[in-house]
Design a protein around this motif. Structure first.
Motif, PDB file in Angstrom:
ATOM      1  N   GLU A   1      -5.343  -9.075   7.987  1.00 11.82           N
ATOM      2  CA  GLU A   1      -5.988 -10.092   7.162  1.00 11.82           C
ATOM      3  C   GLU A   1      -5.625  -9.865   5.701  1.00 11.82           C
ATOM      4  N   ALA A   2      -5.538 -10.966   4.963  1.00 13.31           N
ATOM      5  CA  ALA A   2      -5.178 -10.896   3.547  1.00 13.31           C
ATOM      6  C   ALA A   2      -5.829 -12.059   2.825  1.00 13.31           C
ATOM      7  N   GLY A   3      -6.113 -11.853   1.546  1.00 15.61           N
ATOM      8  CA  GLY A   3      -6.708 -12.909   0.748  1.00 15.61           C
ATOM      9  C   GLY A   3      -6.360 -12.763  -0.714  1.00 15.61           C
ATOM     10  N   GLN A   4      -6.382 -13.889  -1.436  1.00 14.86           N
ATOM     11  CA  GLN A   4      -6.113 -13.848  -2.871  1.00 14.86           C
ATOM     12  C   GLN A   4      -6.811 -15.017  -3.559  1.00 14.86           C
ATOM     13  N   VAL A   5      -7.332 -14.724  -4.763  1.00 11.56           N
ATOM     14  CA  VAL A   5      -7.888 -15.744  -5.645  1.00 11.56           C
ATOM     15  C   VAL A   5      -6.934 -15.915  -6.811  1.00 11.56           C
ATOM     16  N   PHE A   6      -6.549 -17.144  -7.082  1.00 13.73           N
ATOM     17  CA  PHE A   6      -5.631 -17.452  -8.172  1.00 13.73           C
ATOM     18  C   PHE A   6      -6.440 -18.048  -9.333  1.00 13.73           C
ATOM     19  N   ALA A   7      -6.471 -17.345 -10.445  1.00 12.72           N
ATOM     20  CA  ALA A   7      -7.187 -17.820 -11.642  1.00 12.72           C
ATOM     21  C   ALA A   7      -6.793 -16.929 -12.813  1.00 12.72           C
TER      22      ALA A   7
ATOM     23  N   THR B   1      -7.537  -9.689  -4.827  1.00 15.56           N
ATOM     24  CA  THR B   1      -6.600  -9.552  -3.713  1.00 15.56           C
ATOM     25  C   THR B   1      -7.209  -8.609  -2.679  1.00 15.56           C
ATOM     26  N   MET B   2      -6.836  -8.805  -1.433  1.00 20.53           N
ATOM     27  CA  MET B   2      -7.356  -7.968  -0.361  1.00 20.53           C
ATOM     28  C   MET B   2      -6.365  -7.934   0.794  1.00 20.53           C
ATOM     29  N   PHE B   3      -6.245  -6.780   1.403  1.00 21.23           N
ATOM     30  CA  PHE B   3      -5.421  -6.636   2.604  1.00 21.23           C
ATOM     31  C   PHE B   3      -6.054  -5.581   3.494  1.00 21.23           C
ATOM     32  N   THR B   4      -6.184  -5.886   4.799  1.00 21.58           N
ATOM     33  CA  THR B   4      -6.623  -4.894   5.780  1.00 21.58           C
ATOM     34  C   THR B   4      -5.815  -5.079   7.061  1.00 21.58           C
ATOM     35  N   GLY B   5      -5.717  -4.039   7.830  1.00 22.23           N
ATOM     36  CA  GLY B   5      -5.034  -4.087   9.119  1.00 22.23           C
ATOM     37  C   GLY B   5      -5.677  -3.114  10.080  1.00 22.23           C
TER      38      GLY B   5
ATOM     39  N   PHE C   1      -8.450   3.990  17.604  1.00 20.58           N
ATOM     40  CA  PHE C   1      -8.034   2.983  16.632  1.00 20.58           C
ATOM     41  C   PHE C   1      -7.665   3.635  15.312  1.00 20.58           C
ATOM     42  N   VAL C   2      -6.946   2.850  14.506  1.00 14.33           N
ATOM     43  CA  VAL C   2      -6.644   3.218  13.127  1.00 14.33           C
ATOM     44  C   VAL C   2      -6.737   1.950  12.286  1.00 14.33           C
ATOM     45  N   ASP C   3      -7.447   2.043  11.158  1.00 17.21           N
ATOM     46  CA  ASP C   3      -7.613   0.926  10.230  1.00 17.21           C
ATOM     47  C   ASP C   3      -7.052   1.321   8.868  1.00 17.21           C
ATOM     48  N   ALA C   4      -6.669   0.311   8.100  1.00 13.69           N
ATOM     49  CA  ALA C   4      -6.179   0.562   6.742  1.00 13.69           C
ATOM     50  C   ALA C   4      -6.445  -0.665   5.895  1.00 13.69           C
ATOM     51  N   GLY C   5      -6.619  -0.473   4.583  1.00 16.86           N
ATOM     52  CA  GLY C   5      -6.778  -1.619   3.705  1.00 16.86           C
ATOM     53  C   GLY C   5      -7.569  -1.284   2.464  1.00 16.86           C
ATOM     54  N   ASN C   6      -7.686  -2.300   1.578  1.00 17.94           N
ATOM     55  CA  ASN C   6      -8.446  -2.146   0.347  1.00 17.94           C
ATOM     56  C   ASN C   6      -8.463  -3.505  -0.356  1.00 17.94           C
TER      57      ASN C   6
END
Length: 616
Positions: free
Chosen positions: A490-496, A537-541, A561-566
Motif C-alpha cells: 500500500e502507498a499514499g501521497q498528499v500533493f500540496a 507520503t506512506m508506504f507499507t508492505g 510474516f514480515v512487514d515493513a513500512g513508514n
C-alpha cells in the motif's frame, strides 16, 4: 410244575420299558461328562482369522476396506464364521479384488489367495496382488445434441464457445490414468456446468468407457442432450411485508429474455443477502420445460425486524477495550432509506458514526448521507475530528464505487502544541475483487484506489488546494500441499504546498494490525518537534505464509510474516522499519480471526496484535 414261557406280548412290553429306562439314564448328571468333548468339536469348526494383503500401498487400503474377507475379520460376529464360510470367502476374494482394482484402472490384475496357520493357531489368509499396468485414456469423443448443438453451428456464438470450453476443459483428458471415481466425477461436473450455463434440463444421452485390456487403454465416448436454452422471465417475489418490490427488482442485473445463467442468479441472491434488509433470501429458476422461453425466477425473502439495537464489549490491539452501541432503522419516517448509528466508548477512542443510505436504485446505485465524530488518543497525542459526506455508492459483484463530497475538520494536540485544519473535497473510491471468497480468500487479488481533490480551509495555517491518492494491492496465492501465501503493498501521497494545512485525517501514518505489525497503532511517522506526526507520503508492505495446524483442524492455521513500512513528509525521507513474527488464524464463518506476536526491529520489543476480518 414247570413255569410257562413268557408270551410275545409280555416280551414286547419288557423291551419298551428297558429302552425308556436307558433314555432316562442318559438325562442324569453323570450322563453329561461327554459334553466338553462335544463343545471342543463344535469350536474346531469355527474360524477366528487374520487377513494379510500384499499389494502396492495405494491399493492396499482399497482392498482392506472393501474385500468381504477383510471387512469381516474384525466384525463383531467374526466368531460365527466357520471353516466352511472362511473357505468360501477366500475363494471369492480374487474375483472381488479384480472388480475393485478395475475401478482404479487395473484391468489385467492377478490375484491369488493362500491359507496358513500362525504360531498362535489362528488361520491366516494371504491375498497377493499383482495389479499389472494401469489403463490410460486413449481417446475422448464428446458430442452434443439439442439446442446447444444447433446454436453451436453458428460461428462465434456463445453456444459454440461453451461447447469448445466443455471439450477443452474435460476433466479426463487423453493420457491420464483411468479411474472409475474420476470418470463418474467428470461426468457429474461437466453436466452441472452445462446446466449452470443456460441448459438446466441437460442430461447425458449416452456415456461409455470401452476398455482394451490388451493395450491397457480406455476409449471414452459421451453424448450430451442439452435440451432447451432457458431464458429468464418475470420475477415472482414472496415474503415482502414492509418493503416495496422495487427494492428487490433493482438488485437484478437481468431482464426478461436474458439467457439463464446460474451465476446471474447466485450474484442476485448474494446482493439480496448483503443488503441488510433480509434475514434470508433465495433465488431459484422455475425449470418447467414448458416455460423455457420465459422461465419465472422465484425470489423468496424473509425480512429482518424494522429496528435493531446491539450492545457490544470488545478489545482491540489498536485502541484497547471498548463498549459499543449500534442502532439500525430499516425504514425511518416510512421512507425507503436505512438509518444507522454507532457509538463507541473506549480507553483510547470515543466516536460516533452515522449513515443514512437509500434502498437500491437503478443500476445498483444507492444515495448516502453520513458523518463521523471522534476523539482518538495514540501515544502522547490526542486527535479530535469530524466529517460530513454526501454521495452515492454502487456495489457490483466485483467492483465497489463510492463518490462523495466531504467536509472535514481535524485538531491535533501533542507536546509540540495544537494544530487545527479543515478541508472541502470531492472524492472517488474504487475497490476491485477477484478472489475465491470475499470472507476467507485464498486465491486471487484485491485492489483499492482512492482519490481526492479539495481545498484546505484554515485559520492558523495557509489555505490552498490539495490532492490525495492512495492504493492498496493484496495478493492471495495457494502454494500446494496446504501451504498458502499472501502479500500486501500500500502507498499514499498528499500533493500540496508545504505551507498548506491539510487535515490530519487525510494524511498518513503507519503501524498497527493492518499496517506494520510490531509497532503501535499510528506510531510510525515523521518526527516534528519531538512528536510523531502524520506525513504526506506512506508506504507499507507485508508477506505471509500460512498453513493449517493439522488435517483434523483445517480451520486453524499458523503463519509466519514480515512487514515493513513508514510514513514521512517526502519520499526521500521515508525509511522503512521492519516487523516480523508468528501468528494463529481461525477461519471463522464471519472472517479470519488473527492473533499475531510480532517483533518490531526499530522498537526492539514484542507486541501482540488481534484483528478480525479482511481489510480492502
Amino acid at each position: 410244575m414247570t413255569p410257562a414261557a413268557p408270551r410275545p406280548a409280555l416280551r414286547a412290553g419288557l423291551a419298551a420299558l428297558a429302552c425308556a429306562a436307558l433314555a432316562g439314564c442318559a438325562a442324569l448328571p453323570f450322563g453329561r461328562e461327554a459334553a466338553p468333548d462335544d463343545k471342543a468339536a463344535a469350536a474346531s469348526s469355527r474360524a477366528q482369522y487374520r487377513v494379510e494383503v500384499e499389494a502396492p500401498d495405494e491399493l492396499r487400503k482399497l482392498l482392506t476396506d472393501y474385500l468381504d474377507l477383510a471387512r469381516f475379520q474384525n466384525a463383531p460376529d467374526t466368531e460365527a464364521i466357520d471353516t466352511t464360510e472362511l473357505t468360501r470367502l477366500a475363494a471369492a476374494a480374487p474375483a472381488q479384488a479384480r472388480t475393485l482394482l478395475e475401478t482404479e484402472g487395473y484391468f489385467a490384475a492377478e490375484v491369488q489367495t493362500s491359507r496358513a496357520a500362525s504360531p498362535d493357531g489362528v488361520p491366516v489368509v494371504r491375498v497377493k496382488v499383482n495389479p499389472g499396468p494401469r489403463s490410460i485414456i486413449r481417446s475422448v469423443e464428446f458430442a452434443a445434441r439439442g439446442e446447444l448443438q444447433t446454436q453451436a453451428t453458428q460461428a462465434g456464438s456463445e453456444a459454440a464457445s461453451l461447447l469448445e470450453r466443455l471439450r477443452r476443459d474435460w476433466p479426463l483428458p487423453v493420457g491420464q490414468p483411468f479411474r472409475q471415481p474420476a470418470w463418474t466425477a467428470a461426468k457429474t461436473t461437466t453436466l452441472a456446468r452445462v446446466r449452470a450455463e443456460g441448459y438446466p434440463a441437460a442430461t447425458w444421452q449416452s456415456t461409455a468407457a470401452k476398455v482394451d485390456a490388451t493395450d491397457q487403454a480406455v476409449e471414452l465416448a459421451l453424448e450430451l442432450d442439452s435440451g432447451a436454452l432457458y431464458r429468464l422471465g418475470a420475477l415472482r417475489i414472496e415474503g415482502l411485508q414492509r418493503y416495496d418490490a422495487s427494492t428487490v427488482r433493482q438488485l437484478a442485473t437481468f431482464g426478461p429474455g436474458t439467457p439463464y445463467s446460474e451465476t446471474l442468479l447466485l450474484d442476485f441472491q448474494e446482493r439480496l443477502q448483503k443488503l441488510g434488509l433480509f434475514e434470508s433470501a433465495s433465488v431459484e429458476l422455475d425449470a418447467d420445460p414448458a416455460g423455457a422461453t420465459a422461465a419465472p425466477v422465484l425470489v423468496r425473502v424473509r425480512e429482518l425486524t424494522l429496528q435493531q439495537a446491539t450492545i457490544g464489549v470488545g478489545i482491540s490491539a489498536n485502541t484497547g477495550p471498548r463498549v459499543t452501541l449500534e442502532h439500525r432503522h430499516r425504514r425511518p419516517f416510512d421512507i425507503d432509506w436505512v438509518a444507522s448509528n454507532k457509538f463507541e466508548i473506549g480507553s483510547s477512542l470515543q466516536s460516533w458514526q452515522g449513515e443514512l443510505i437509500s434502498h437500491p436504485l437503478e443500476g445498483l446505485y444507492r444515495n448516502l448521507v453520513s458523518g463521523t465524530a471522534e476523539r482518538l488518543r495514540s501515544g502522547e497525542e490526542t486527535r479530535t475530528s469530524w466529517n460530513a459526506r454526501v454521495g452515492r455508492t454502487q456495489d457490483t459483484p466485483r467492483i465497489e464505487r463510492l463518490y462523495f463530497a466531504e467536509l472535514t475538520h481535524s485538531r491535533v494536540d501533542n507536546i509540540a502544541g495544537a494544530t487545527s485544519s479543515n478541508a472541502l473535497s470531492a472524492n472517488y473510491h474504487w475497490v476491485f475483487r477477484d478472489v475465491d471468497s470475499a470472507l476467507l480468500p485464498t486465491d486471487g487479488y484485491t485492489l483499492s484506489l482512492q482519490t481526492a481533490l479539495g481545498r484546505a480551509l484554515n485559520s492558523t495555517e495557509e489555505n490552498g488546494p490539495f490532492a490525495r491518492g492512495y492504493a492498496r494491492y493484496t495478493l492471495y496465492q495457494p502454494l500446494g500441499a496446504s501451504w498458502y501465501a499472501s502479500a500486501r503493498v500500500e502507498a499514499g501521497q498528499v500533493f500540496a504546498r508545504d505551507a498548506v494545512g491539510v487535515p490530519d485525517t487525510l494524511l498518513f501514518r503507519a503501524g498497527g494490525d493492518d499496517s506494520v505489525r510490531g509497532y503501535g497503532y499510528r506510531t510510525l511517522g515523521p518526527l516534528v518537534d519531538g512528536a510523531v506526526a502524520s506525513g504526506r507520503t506512506m508506504f507499507t508492505g507485508s508477506a505471509e505464509i500460512a498453513r493449517p495446524v493439522s488435517a483434523k483442524m483445517p480451520a486453524v492455521w499458523w503463519a509466519v510474516f514480515v512487514d515493513a513500512g513508514n510514513a514521512a513528509q517526502r519520499w526521500t525521507d521515508l525509511k522503512p522499519v521492519y516487523g516480523y513474527g508468528v501468528g494463529l488464524r481461525w477461519r471463522s464463518p464471519v472472517g479470519p480471526l488473527r492473533v499475531d506476536l510480532a517483533y518490531g526491529e526499530e522498537a526492539k520489543a514484542f507486541r501482540m496484535h488481534l484483528s478480525v476480518g479482511i481489510a480492502f
